[in-house]
Design an enzyme around this catalytic site. Structure first.
Site, short mmCIF file in Angstrom:
data_model
loop_
_atom_site.label_atom_id
_atom_site.label_comp_id
_atom_site.label_asym_id
_atom_site.label_seq_id
_atom_site.Cartn_x
_atom_site.Cartn_y
_atom_site.Cartn_z
N TYR A 22 0.80 -1.23 0.00
CA TYR A 22 0.00 0.00 0.00
C TYR A 22 0.84 1.28 0.00
CZ TYR A 22 -3.66 -3.35 1.10
OH TYR A 22 -4.53 -4.41 1.05
N ASN A 73 -13.53 3.21 -1.37
CA ASN A 73 -12.63 2.07 -1.22
C ASN A 73 -13.15 1.29 -0.01
OD1 ASN A 73 -10.70 0.18 -0.78
ND2 ASN A 73 -8.95 1.58 -0.98
N ALA A 76 -11.56 -4.38 2.84
CA ALA A 76 -11.91 -5.81 2.90
C ALA A 76 -13.41 -6.05 2.71
CB ALA A 76 -11.44 -6.40 4.22
N HIS A 79 -15.10 -7.46 -0.52
CA HIS A 79 -15.18 -8.89 -0.85
C HIS A 79 -16.25 -9.62 -0.04
CE1 HIS A 79 -11.44 -7.54 -2.53
NE2 HIS A 79 -10.89 -7.39 -1.35
N ASP A 86 -25.85 -2.86 -1.48
CA ASP A 86 -27.25 -2.42 -1.45
C ASP A 86 -27.36 -0.93 -1.15
OD1 ASP A 86 -28.20 -4.92 -2.07
OD2 ASP A 86 -28.83 -5.42 -0.04
N HIS A 99 -9.30 0.84 -5.49
CA HIS A 99 -8.39 0.03 -4.68
C HIS A 99 -6.97 0.48 -4.95
CE1 HIS A 99 -11.63 -2.55 -3.51
NE2 HIS A 99 -12.00 -2.59 -4.78
N ILE A 100 -6.22 0.66 -3.88
CA ILE A 100 -4.83 1.09 -4.01
C ILE A 100 -4.02 0.01 -4.70
CG2 ILE A 100 -2.78 1.73 -2.65
CD1 ILE A 100 -4.88 2.74 -0.49
N SER A 101 -4.20 -1.22 -4.24
CA SER A 101 -3.55 -2.36 -4.90
C SER A 101 -4.48 -2.89 -5.99
CB SER A 101 -3.29 -3.46 -3.86
OG SER A 101 -4.53 -4.00 -3.41
N ARG A 106 -4.13 -10.53 -6.62
CA ARG A 106 -3.69 -11.02 -5.31
C ARG A 106 -4.39 -12.35 -4.99
NH1 ARG A 106 -4.21 -6.02 -1.34
NH2 ARG A 106 -3.23 -7.54 0.07
N ARG A 110 -9.81 -12.13 -2.92
CA ARG A 110 -9.94 -10.69 -3.23
C ARG A 110 -10.50 -10.46 -4.63
NH1 ARG A 110 -7.11 -8.15 1.02
NH2 ARG A 110 -5.51 -9.52 1.82
C1 DQA Z 1 -7.83 -2.65 -0.82
C2 DQA Z 1 -7.77 -4.11 -1.29
C3 DQA Z 1 -8.56 -5.02 -0.38
O1 DQA Z 1 -8.48 -6.36 -0.83
C4 DQA Z 1 -8.00 -4.97 1.03
O2 DQA Z 1 -8.78 -5.74 1.89
C5 DQA Z 1 -7.85 -3.58 1.52
C6 DQA Z 1 -7.41 -2.53 0.63
C7 DQA Z 1 -6.94 -1.73 -1.65
O3 DQA Z 1 -7.12 -0.52 -1.55
O4 DQA Z 1 -6.06 -2.18 -2.38
O5 DQA Z 1 -8.01 -3.33 2.71
O6 DQA Z 1 -9.18 -2.21 -0.95
#
Ligand code: DQA
Length: 141
Positions: A22, A73, A76, A79, A86, A99-101, A106, A110
């Site tokens: 991150y 964002n 978690a 997922h 909703d 999502h940052i990643s 991954r 995810r």
């Molecule tokens: C996330 C990716 C999610 O899988 C993870 O649980 C996060 C950060 C991201 O910003 O890459 O907490 O949303």
């Protein structure tokens, strides 16, 4: 234009949290970056973070009265959370998932995003700049 940026669990620990995934910038750095970007573009922005699913639902619902779009964002909860899906559907505001990643690159767990179905776009794997890209998407609607 008024944008609500909503961040889910553990994003308050940016900078400390798995920096190899991150990055080393902190949550405060993220907030400042978003605020500066929006100020320069005459966009009113508020940036929120919560570790609690219900609070995130409340923030999405509240956006209905105050904002023209949502950048989210859900971390978690992306997922797992049908409640967040909703809520986004219910408020009927354009929402962009960030999502940052790149969660799709991954672990398998995810690769499912419940919220994606309610979002007009997803920006992933672009680091903190992904939030700015999401703001541009809303601005250009
Ligand atoms: C996330 C990716 C999610 O899988 C993870 O649980 C996060 C950060 C991201 O910003 O890459 O907490 O949303």
């Amino acid at each position: 234009m008024r944008i609500s940026v909503i961040n889910g669990p553990n994003l308050n620990l940016l900078g400390l949290r798995e920096p190899e995934i991150y990055g080393t910038k902190t949550y405060n750095d993220l907030v400042k970056m978003i605020e500066t970007y929006c100020n320069e573009r005459d966009i009113y922005v508020e940036v929120f973070q919560s570790n609690h699913e219900g609070v995130l639902v409340d923030l999405i619902q509240a956006a209905r009265w105050e904002f023209d779009g949502i950048v989210i964002n859900p971390a978690a909860y992306t997922h797992t959370s049908i409640a967040i899906l909703d809520a986004i559907k219910a408020v009927n505001l354009p929402a962009v998932e960030v999502h940052i990643s790149d969660p799709d690159a991954r672990e398998d767990f995810r690769k499912i995003s419940f919220v994606r179905a309610a979002c007009i776009a997803t920006v992933k794997g672009k680091g903190l700049n992904g939030y700015l890209e999401a703001i541009d998407i809303l601005k250009n609607l």
